[in-house]
Write a protein that holds these residues in place. Structure first.
Motif, short mmCIF file in Angstrom:
data_model
loop_
_atom_site.label_atom_id
_atom_site.label_comp_id
_atom_site.label_asym_id
_atom_site.label_seq_id
_atom_site.Cartn_x
_atom_site.Cartn_y
_atom_site.Cartn_z
N SER A 113 0.82 -1.21 0.00
CA SER A 113 0.00 0.00 0.00
C SER A 113 0.85 1.26 0.00
O SER A 113 0.36 2.36 -0.29
N VAL A 114 2.14 1.13 0.32
CA VAL A 114 3.03 2.28 0.38
C VAL A 114 3.14 2.95 -1.00
O VAL A 114 3.31 4.17 -1.09
N ASP A 115 3.03 2.17 -2.06
CA ASP A 115 3.17 2.72 -3.41
C ASP A 115 2.10 3.77 -3.71
O ASP A 115 2.38 4.81 -4.31
N VAL A 116 0.87 3.51 -3.32
CA VAL A 116 -0.23 4.42 -3.66
C VAL A 116 -0.55 5.41 -2.55
O VAL A 116 -1.14 6.46 -2.80
N ALA A 117 -0.16 5.09 -1.30
CA ALA A 117 -0.47 5.98 -0.18
C ALA A 117 0.19 7.34 -0.34
O ALA A 117 -0.30 8.34 0.20
N ASP A 133 -2.22 9.89 -1.56
CA ASP A 133 -3.38 10.19 -0.72
C ASP A 133 -3.02 10.85 0.60
O ASP A 133 -3.85 11.52 1.21
N PHE A 134 -1.77 10.66 1.07
CA PHE A 134 -1.39 11.21 2.37
C PHE A 134 -0.26 12.24 2.28
O PHE A 134 -0.02 12.96 3.24
N LYS A 135 0.46 12.28 1.21
CA LYS A 135 1.42 13.33 0.88
C LYS A 135 2.30 13.73 2.06
O LYS A 135 3.24 13.03 2.41
N GLU A 136 2.02 14.87 2.70
CA GLU A 136 2.91 15.38 3.76
C GLU A 136 2.91 14.48 4.99
O GLU A 136 3.78 14.59 5.85
N LYS A 137 1.94 13.58 5.12
CA LYS A 137 1.90 12.64 6.24
C LYS A 137 2.37 11.25 5.81
O LYS A 137 2.06 10.24 6.47
N PHE A 196 -6.59 -1.73 1.11
CA PHE A 196 -5.80 -1.89 -0.11
C PHE A 196 -5.12 -3.25 -0.17
O PHE A 196 -5.13 -3.92 -1.20
N SER A 197 -4.53 -3.67 0.94
CA SER A 197 -3.62 -4.81 0.91
C SER A 197 -4.26 -6.18 1.13
O SER A 197 -3.78 -7.18 0.58
N LEU A 198 -5.32 -6.25 1.92
CA LEU A 198 -5.91 -7.56 2.19
C LEU A 198 -6.32 -8.30 0.92
O LEU A 198 -6.06 -9.51 0.79
#
Length: 509
Positions: free
Chosen positions: A96-100, A103-107, A250-252
């Motif tokens: 999920s790190v690839d797409v996060a 969606d979360f940018k500065e966080k 995303f990952s499950l």
């Protein structure tokens, strides 16, 4: 599992008539900057992967000569179980790190830290369950106590390595993850060879498998633990419901898909060991080392490519992808053929004359790896739009087919058949993912008919080229040299175009 709903907008194309020249120049500069950063980070990512995995590959001739064929087979089967274990136990949350990032940018660091914690909790629970049934697990997987405990320590810390590699790749950074990769793999590889050598010299030949496990994995466990601390220190977040919910959604659905891929990759060695024997498993495992060469390059190039690809998708610029990706497919098709042509020499160098039977496995193996690589371009868009359940459905069905084909064909035709059944399964996976990409997202990066056509051509050439093993070596070398020279002349403009595209031009003043 339902697809994730986010508020991320996908901007449409802006008509040229309302775009000022300044905006055009600004867009060009942004593209140049993106391409340059993608090229730099991608280069170092590939460099680290090639050094780390390439060293492991380079040590194959040493392992195959210091260990018996049976011991070599046991080690490779153990590696197969590790790959399956970390995929399932970590819940694939690192994917999920690839797409996060979008969606979360500065966080983003905070997100990575939080879901990293959730992976550790999941691994800990799995470890607890396996401890209860330890003897049954050990017997089923063919492990002793040392291998059992090392397995779980490795799953914890290798998961951290996956997080840092994907996070830095998406941020177009490379220094820390590159050093972390090199400083864990290199010491582990060298220490394992030293311990095995000393074991042979001292007469402890029955301990060589354990010595390899200790030498190779303990340095990686120590390094991975340090990386885990870095992730938590930088992110400063162990739990946040929003992040856990996003990561799980995303990952499950990807766990069955990722497990299916690993089962397709590893089940043949495990089934051959169980159905035929350790010796044949060792022969098969050495042959997979050759396909590992192209797999290293393919996976490294893809992981360096995907941040650029996702940026193009986010900007509605997918038309820019087809031409360079087609060139990449041809380049790897040519590479797969070169590996097939040099199979007799590769096997002789890696394992010696006792592994000669492995030359007949190379062509179907590298072809299957090529088909899998081609399928990435289709599953990538499904993952980007978080349609992960469709990716999983296609892969699970193909995996089940592969296991069935492996069982039937190994019994009927012997262990060589497993190489062909896996190649066929990956071709089916390519077709399924190509169909799903259009059905689910309505987008196509590369037309499916083109990709399948290229795949079939290179697969057929690879299989037919095995006939050249029967002629004098210099005839085979002559054909190889002639084709490579012609291919280089034809493909040189495409190669230079890709490098120019990724590197980007200097910003206009």
């Amino acid at each position: 599992m339902s697809d994730i709903n986010t508020n991320q907008s996908k901007p449409g194309a802006i008509p040229d008539t309302i775009v000022s020249q300044a905006e055009k120049n600004s867009g060009g500069n942004k593209n140049a900057s993106l391409n340059k950063r993608a090229f730099t980070s991608g280069f170092f990512f590939i460099f680290a992967q090639l050094c780390a995995r390439g060293l492991t590959f380079a040590m194959t001739p040493v392992y195959s000569r210091l260990l018996s064929t049976g011991q070599y087979g046991v080690i490779r089967v153990y590696e197969s179980w590790l790959l399956i274990a970390y995929t399932a136990m970590s819940l694939c949350l690192w994917r999920s790190v690839d797409v996060a990032k979008y969606d979360f940018k500065e966080k983003y660091n905070e997100y990575v830290s939080s879901v990293h914690s959730l992976s550790y909790i999941a691994i800990g629970l799995c470890f607890g369950i396996c401890l209860i049934f330890k003897e049954q697990v050990k017997k089923f997987c063919g492990m002793n106590d040392l291998m059992f405990y090392i397995c779980f320590l490795y799953v914890f810390t290798y998961t951290s390595m996956l997080y840092i590699q994907r996070r830095d790749k998406q941020m177009l950074k490379y220094k820390f993850s590159t050093m972390a990769t090199l400083l864990t793999i290199i010491p582990g590889t060298l220490l394992s060879v030293l311990l095995i050598y000393l074991g042979r010299v001292q007469g402890f030949t029955d301990q060589l498998v354990d010595r390899r496990v200790i030498g190779y994995y303990v340095p990686q466990i120590v390094g991975g633990a340090i990386v885990a601390a870095v992730i938590w220190t930088q992110g400063k977040c162990f739990y946040k419901k929003e992040y856990w919910k996003y990561g799980l959604a995303f990952s499950l659905p990807l766990i069955p898909e990722a497990l299916s891929i690993q089962i397709m990759n590893q089940s043949d060695k495990i089934m051959i060991k169980g159905m035929i024997g350790e010796y044949e498993s060792g022969i098969f495992a050495l042959a997979t080392t050759i396909s590992f060469i192209i797999w290293i390059l393919e996976d490294s190039v893809w992981n360096a490519w995907i941040p650029w690809l996702y940026e193009k998708i986010s900007r509605n610029e997918t038309k820019d992808v087809e031409k360079p990706w087609t060139a990449v497919m041809h380049m790897f098709g040519l590479l797969s053929w070169i590996l097939v042509m040099l199979a007799p020499e590769e096997i002789l160098i890696l394992g010696g004359s006792r592994y000669r039977a492995a030359i007949w496995l190379i062509a179907p193996m590298v072809s299957g790896t090529l088909f899998r690589f081609f399928s990435y371009s289709y599953s990538a868009i499904e993952n980007y739009y978080k349609k992960t359940r469709y990716v999983a459905a296609g892969t699970i069905g193909t995996m089940i087919l592969n296991v069935i084909l492996n069982y039937v064909c190994i019994l009927k035709f012997g262990y060589v058949a497993a190489a062909y059944t896996t190649a066929i399964s990956y071709l089916i996976l390519l077709i399924v993912q190509g169909i799903l990409e259009y059905k689910v997202t309505g987008q196509v990066i590369v037309p499916l008919w083109k990709t399948v056509g290229i795949a079939l051509v290179y697969g057929a050439i690879n299989l037919l080229s095995m006939e050249l093993y029967k002629v004098t070596w210099y005839v085979r070398y002559g054909v190889l040299l002639l084709v490579v020279l012609i291919a280089f002349k034809v493909m040189k403009p495409q190669i230079m175009g890709i490098l120019k595209m990724l590197k980007g031009s200097k910003k206009k003043k």
